[in-house]
Scaffold this motif. Sequence first.
Motif, PDB file in Angstrom:
ATOM      1  N   SER A   4      21.279  41.446  60.297  1.00 14.25           N
ATOM      2  CA  SER A   4      22.424  42.307  60.592  1.00 14.25           C
ATOM      3  C   SER A   4      23.164  41.843  61.847  1.00 14.25           C
ATOM      4  O   SER A   4      24.399  41.863  61.879  1.00 14.25           O
ATOM      5  N   THR A   5      22.442  41.409  62.862  1.00 18.89           N
ATOM      6  CA  THR A   5      23.096  40.908  64.075  1.00 18.89           C
ATOM      7  C   THR A   5      23.844  39.620  63.790  1.00 18.89           C
ATOM      8  O   THR A   5      24.967  39.423  64.261  1.00 18.89           O
ATOM      9  N   PHE A  22      27.030  40.583  61.896  1.00 17.09           N
ATOM     10  CA  PHE A  22      27.991  41.248  62.779  1.00 17.09           C
ATOM     11  C   PHE A  22      28.661  40.253  63.717  1.00 17.09           C
ATOM     12  O   PHE A  22      29.882  40.263  63.886  1.00 17.09           O
ATOM     13  N   LEU A  23      27.870  39.393  64.339  1.00 15.17           N
ATOM     14  CA  LEU A  23      28.441  38.415  65.256  1.00 15.17           C
ATOM     15  C   LEU A  23      29.360  37.440  64.543  1.00 15.17           C
ATOM     16  O   LEU A  23      30.426  37.084  65.059  1.00 15.17           O
ATOM     17  N   TYR A  79      15.759  38.350  69.285  1.00 12.07           N
ATOM     18  CA  TYR A  79      14.611  38.906  68.556  1.00 12.07           C
ATOM     19  C   TYR A  79      13.305  38.348  69.104  1.00 12.07           C
ATOM     20  O   TYR A  79      12.363  39.092  69.370  1.00 12.07           O
ATOM     21  N   TYR A  98      26.947  47.550  60.887  1.00 15.11           N
ATOM     22  CA  TYR A  98      25.812  46.979  61.616  1.00 15.11           C
ATOM     23  C   TYR A  98      24.782  48.063  61.934  1.00 15.11           C
ATOM     24  O   TYR A  98      23.584  47.891  61.705  1.00 15.11           O
ATOM     25  N   ALA A 133      25.881  32.671  66.622  1.00 14.84           N
ATOM     26  CA  ALA A 133      25.314  33.863  65.986  1.00 14.84           C
ATOM     27  C   ALA A 133      23.841  33.656  65.638  1.00 14.84           C
ATOM     28  O   ALA A 133      23.016  34.550  65.823  1.00 14.84           O
ATOM     29  N   SER A 169      20.893  35.713  67.584  1.00 18.52           N
ATOM     30  CA  SER A 169      20.091  36.634  66.774  1.00 18.52           C
ATOM     31  C   SER A 169      18.603  36.326  66.880  1.00 18.52           C
ATOM     32  O   SER A 169      17.787  37.214  67.154  1.00 18.52           O
ATOM     33  N   LEU A 215      21.088  48.117  60.046  1.00 18.47           N
ATOM     34  CA  LEU A 215      20.084  47.565  60.954  1.00 18.47           C
ATOM     35  C   LEU A 215      18.663  47.786  60.440  1.00 18.47           C
ATOM     36  O   LEU A 215      17.854  46.849  60.408  1.00 18.47           O
ATOM     37  N   ALA A 251      30.948  47.103  63.117  1.00 18.28           N
ATOM     38  CA  ALA A 251      29.965  47.700  64.025  1.00 18.28           C
ATOM     39  C   ALA A 251      29.294  48.911  63.381  1.00 18.28           C
ATOM     40  O   ALA A 251      28.084  49.115  63.532  1.00 18.28           O
ATOM     41  N   TYR A 274      16.973  43.336  62.069  1.00 24.92           N
ATOM     42  CA  TYR A 274      17.776  43.014  63.241  1.00 24.92           C
ATOM     43  C   TYR A 274      18.434  41.645  63.141  1.00 24.92           C
ATOM     44  O   TYR A 274      19.618  41.496  63.417  1.00 24.92           O
ATOM     45  N   VAL A 275      17.672  40.641  62.777  1.00 20.02           N
ATOM     46  CA  VAL A 275      18.178  39.264  62.810  1.00 20.02           C
ATOM     47  C   VAL A 275      19.341  39.094  61.846  1.00 20.02           C
ATOM     48  O   VAL A 275      20.399  38.570  62.220  1.00 20.02           O
TER      49      VAL A 275
END
Length: 149
Positions: free
Chosen positions: A100-101, A104-105, A132, A88, A124, A128, A92, A85, A97-98
């Motif tokens: 890194s998310t 992370f997921l 977005y 993340y 994931a 993501s 970021l 986290a 966003y896409v």
Amino acid sequence: MSKTFDRYASIAFLLIGLLFVIESMKIANSAYGSTVGPKIFPLGLGIILILLSLRLLYETFKYKTETTTSEKLQYKKFLIILVSAALYAFLLEKIGYVISTFLFLLIAFQTMERGRIVPSLIIATVFSFGVYYFFAEFLGGSLPGFPSF
């Protein structure tokens, strides 16, 4: 958990939710070219937190007996998710966003339930790209896009 812990936790989360709602009302309505105002997200989070904490408080009154089952604390899983986290949040802006998310997921899902790689990849990826698209395209908000290496 125990009835006492759940009651105190629900009261603490109720107060945090109220603080979110009160403080989000102080945020100005202007945004950086976005049609979604900056106070919508914290206001929504505060309302959701209040509702969930009220639900938890209600359920503590329905407990039959005090359960005293001791479960082994999973420090390794907690630390993996905590570090991921933090990474993340750090990555970021750098990788978008896409990506890194998604990472992370994927790490979080594999930490919680190792071995189910295909469902983890699907969830994931869909989450993501879906969030977005929904936020950036449909709502007109702004999220860090893809990196330009």
